[in-house]
Scaffold this active site. Structure first.
Site, PDB file in Angstrom:
ATOM      1  N   ASN A   1       0.848  -1.195   0.000  1.00 39.08           N
ATOM      2  CA  ASN A   1       0.000   0.000   0.000  1.00 39.08           C
ATOM      3  C   ASN A   1       0.885   1.246   0.000  1.00 39.08           C
ATOM      4  O   ASN A   1       2.103   1.148   0.114  1.00 39.08           O
ATOM      5  CB  ASN A   1      -0.970  -0.028   1.200  1.00 39.08           C
ATOM      6  CG  ASN A   1      -0.243   0.027   2.525  1.00 39.08           C
ATOM      7  OD1 ASN A   1       0.332   1.045   2.886  1.00 39.08           O
ATOM      8  ND2 ASN A   1      -0.236  -1.092   3.238  1.00 39.08           N
ATOM      9  N   ARG A   2       0.275   2.389  -0.116  1.00 39.24           N
ATOM     10  CA  ARG A   2       1.022   3.630  -0.332  1.00 39.24           C
ATOM     11  C   ARG A   2       1.415   4.365   0.945  1.00 39.24           C
ATOM     12  O   ARG A   2       1.881   5.489   0.872  1.00 39.24           O
ATOM     13  CB  ARG A   2       0.190   4.592  -1.196  1.00 39.24           C
ATOM     14  CG  ARG A   2      -0.026   4.114  -2.601  1.00 39.24           C
ATOM     15  CD  ARG A   2      -0.710   5.191  -3.415  1.00 39.24           C
ATOM     16  NE  ARG A   2      -1.162   4.696  -4.701  1.00 39.24           N
ATOM     17  CZ  ARG A   2      -0.360   4.550  -5.761  1.00 39.24           C
ATOM     18  NH1 ARG A   2       0.910   4.881  -5.686  1.00 39.24           N
ATOM     19  NH2 ARG A   2      -0.856   4.072  -6.889  1.00 39.24           N
TER      20      ARG A   2
END
Ligand code: CTP
Ligand code: CA
Length: 241
Positions: free
Chosen positions: A34-35
């Site tokens: 994920n970011r």
């Protein structure tokens, strides 16, 4: 000499903060991730250290350049959700508060290939459709911490980034989550197209486990971190009186 305004309201406390985003390997070279940069968790660790706490920062894939240099912060680097869980639980056994700021993968690949997954089977030049990726559910580390209370009287705090949708606004989703998780506090970051990620201002509402608002903070990740520790300190004081 300059007047010192440093708060020391976390002196003598040990706190654990998780930061970053977990990565779930598919094979030796690929992962589901994920970011999350880890900036909010790092800001929490730095803020707690400034206020006198001894801090254990469990950093999931946080860039070295972002990690705190404060000697009061001990960093444990992890990659996967299961590694994060082990590191957080080991540190939490001696902690006054645990703040789960990491973005934890809800699911991981059911299997992990020992070798790099190939586009086509050996000797087969065909371009068959790929196999779907099978997933399995990760443990909910925050809910476990809230249920287990690894040290008596320990404060357990979660973070949730919420957007509104057809079923409710960000805050109503946050309220539901606060009631579901069993954590003492849940910091709900209301995110939208221009909020919550990168260097844009955050808009955070701190809820108790009943979903009631206990504090609000808007601004930088450092300002949000300071506001959250103030809520934590209040709770720790209440518990010890
Ligand atoms: N969290 C956790 N373990 C997981 C998933 C989330 O400890 N497997 C923690 C996060 O670190 C955060 C909080 O739970 O502190 C809220 O995470 P979030 O993803 O918003 O909640 P979920 O319950 O996973 O709900 P959903 O993703 O469906 O919104
Ligand atoms: Ca989730």
């Amino acid at each position: 000499t300059e007047a010192r305004t440093a708060r020391t309201d976390l002196a003598g406390r040990h706190v654990v903060v998780s930061a970053g985003g977990t990565r779930e390997p598919l094979d030796p070279v690929r992962f589901l991730g994920n970011r999350s940069s880890g900036r909010q968790g790092v800001a929490l660790a730095e803020s707690a250290a400034r206020r006198g706490a001894r801090v254990t920062l469990v950093a999931a894939n946080v860039a070295d350049s972002l990690l705190p240099e404060d000697p009061a912060v001990t960093v444990h680097r992890v990659e996967t959700t299961l590694e994060l869980r082990e590191a957080v639980r080991a540190a939490a056994a001696g902690a006054d508060a645990v703040v789960m700021a990491a973005a934890v993968a809800d699911f991981r690949p059911a299997g992990r290939s020992e070798h790099k997954i190939k586009k086509a089977p050996a000797g087969d030049g065909s371009t068959a459709e790929p196999e779907p990726i099978r997933l399995t559910t990760n443990p909910d580390i925050l809910a476990e911490l809230a249920a287990d209370r690894l040290r008596p009287g320990q404060l357990v705090v979660g973070f949730a980034a919420e957007t509104g949708d057809g079923t409710g606004d960000a805050l109503s989703h946050g309220r539901d989550k606060a009631r579901r998780k069993g954590a003492d506090l849940l910091a709900v970051n209301q995110v939208g197209a221009t909020q919550g990620f990168g260097d844009v201002p955050n808009d955070v509402t701190v809820l108790d486990r009943a979903g009631e608002v206990v504090a609000r903070a808007a601004g930088t990740k450092t300002e949000v971190a300071d506001a959250l520790w103030t809520s934590v300190v209040e709770r720790l004081r209440q518990a010890s009186t």
